[in-house]
Write an enzyme that holds these catalytic residues in place. Structure first.
Site, PDB file in Angstrom:
ATOM      1  CB  SER A 229      40.827  -4.220  17.297  1.00 30.75           C
ATOM      2  OG  SER A 229      39.672  -5.018  17.192  1.00 30.75           O
ATOM      3  CB  SER A 267      36.454  -2.172  20.459  1.00 33.26           C
ATOM      4  OG  SER A 267      37.762  -1.690  20.282  1.00 33.26           O
ATOM      5  CG  ASP A 269      39.681  -1.954  22.944  1.00 30.79           C
ATOM      6  OD1 ASP A 269      40.052  -1.265  21.997  1.00 30.79           O
ATOM      7  OD2 ASP A 269      38.476  -2.135  23.248  1.00 30.79           O
TER       8      ASP A 269
END
Length: 345
Positions: A229, A267, A269
């Site tokens: 992340s 992830s 983001d």
């Protein structure tokens, strides 16, 4: 002074930086860290303050953008609905979010006795990344006292980077990740403004990192899926509309992509942006307000600044981080160590 990408001749883009090449080049913005290292505990808290005043009473215009939403941040829904930030932003590990939310709420109530009684409740904003490989995240070691300390020691000027605060146990592209920051200076109507980004880097698959000069550093680690992340906090003093700000912070994703990441399924983001150039009075009495905004024909400068500062902030987090051994002997190499051992030909 933290080691930076520029110490290795690595420059991202063409725009000039601010004095400190940090998010704190935006006037009024401060950053504070608390680092926790004890045995298998390697974590912390990082605080970003838009100004020194009562943020609940004098909010700043804000927006957030989920580039890929595998994350557990707090407060983003209201930011995007109302377009304002009314607490400092805290960054920490994934299982520390609730503790940091409580700390922000308590701090806001202490300064505003009417919260939840005669006025609205407060929207605490916390971002997170999972530092589990290097930190015993199940210990839930972050306390409200740690969050208060990060808020209280926030300062302007140079920002500590690398293995500090929330970045203590983070990994990026298989290297040691952490806190990084960078800024760009923008000239508008004969006056200098700034846009700065601070990242908590904990993303990217081993072998995908691509430096601006084309080199592709690869750490000595087993292959793994992209499931990290990154939190990107962008600040500016340029007056913007909420829509404009959201467009600008969306370009933080271009900064990630320039380094070779594709923000995979696992992830988180997330970008959060605010401008100190537009404030919102909680106790405003007027029905109509005068507002300033950027001429949209000039917005490409901000798009470039967001992209360049995000890319450089990530590289700074990797270069400032030192070789690190954490939970159960898990280790990560510093990109700076790799660069010293693999100079450009």
């Amino acid at each position: 002074m933290s080691v930076s990408a520029r110490d290795f001749g690595i420059v991202c883009g063409i725009m000039p930086t601010g004095t400190n090449n940090a998010i704190t080049d935006v006037p009024g913005v401060k950053v504070g860290h608390v680092t926790i290292r004890k045995g298998n505990i390697n974590t912390g808290v990082t605080a970003i303050l838009p100004h020194d005043g009562n943020l609940f009473r004098k909010k700043v215009l804000a927006a957030s953008e989920s580039i890929n939403g595998f994350g557990k941040s707090a407060g983003l829904v209201q930011i995007n609905e109302l377009g304002s930030l009314e607490t400092p932003i805290l960054l920490t590990n994934t299982l520390g979010v609730g503790t940091c939310v409580n700390a922000l709420i308590k701090r806001a109530i202490a300064a505003n006795a009417d919260i939840g009684r005669t006025t609205s409740t407060v929207n605490a904003v916390v971002g997170e990344c999972n530092d589990g490989p290097l930190n015993d995240i199940q210990a839930m070691a972050v306390t409200e006292a740690d969050a208060f300390a990060a808020l209280d020691n926030a300062a302007s000027g140079a920002v500590a980077q690398g293995n500090v605060g929330a970045g203590t146990g983070m990994t990026c592209f298989g290297f040691k990740g952490g806190i990084g920051t960078s800024s760009r200076r923008i000239r508008l109507d004969g006056r200098d403004y700034h846009l700065g980004t601070l990242v908590l880097s904990n993303f990217g698959r081993k072998g995908d990192l691509t430096l601006p000069d084309g080199r592709r550093p690869v750490p000595d680690l087993p292959d793994s899926a992209e499931k990290g992340s990154i939190m990107m906090i962008m600040a500016t003093d340029i007056p913007l509309e909420h829509r404009q700000l959201q467009r600008v912070i969306r370009r933080c994703g271009a900064g990630i992509a320039r380094l070779g990441a594709f923000w995979g399924h696992g992830s988180g983001d997330i970008a959060i942006g605010f401008t100190t150039g537009v404030t919102i009075d909680h106790d405003q009495k007027s029905d109509l307000l005068a507002m300033q905004a950027l001429n949209e024909d000039r917005i490409d400068q901000l798009f470039r600044a967001a992209t360049e500062s995000t890319q450089e902030a990530i590289l700074n987090s990797l270069c400032a981080a030192e070789n690190f051994t954490g939970r159960d002997g898990n280790s990560r190499r510093s990109l700076a160590d790799w660069l010293r051992a693999s100079p450009k030909e």
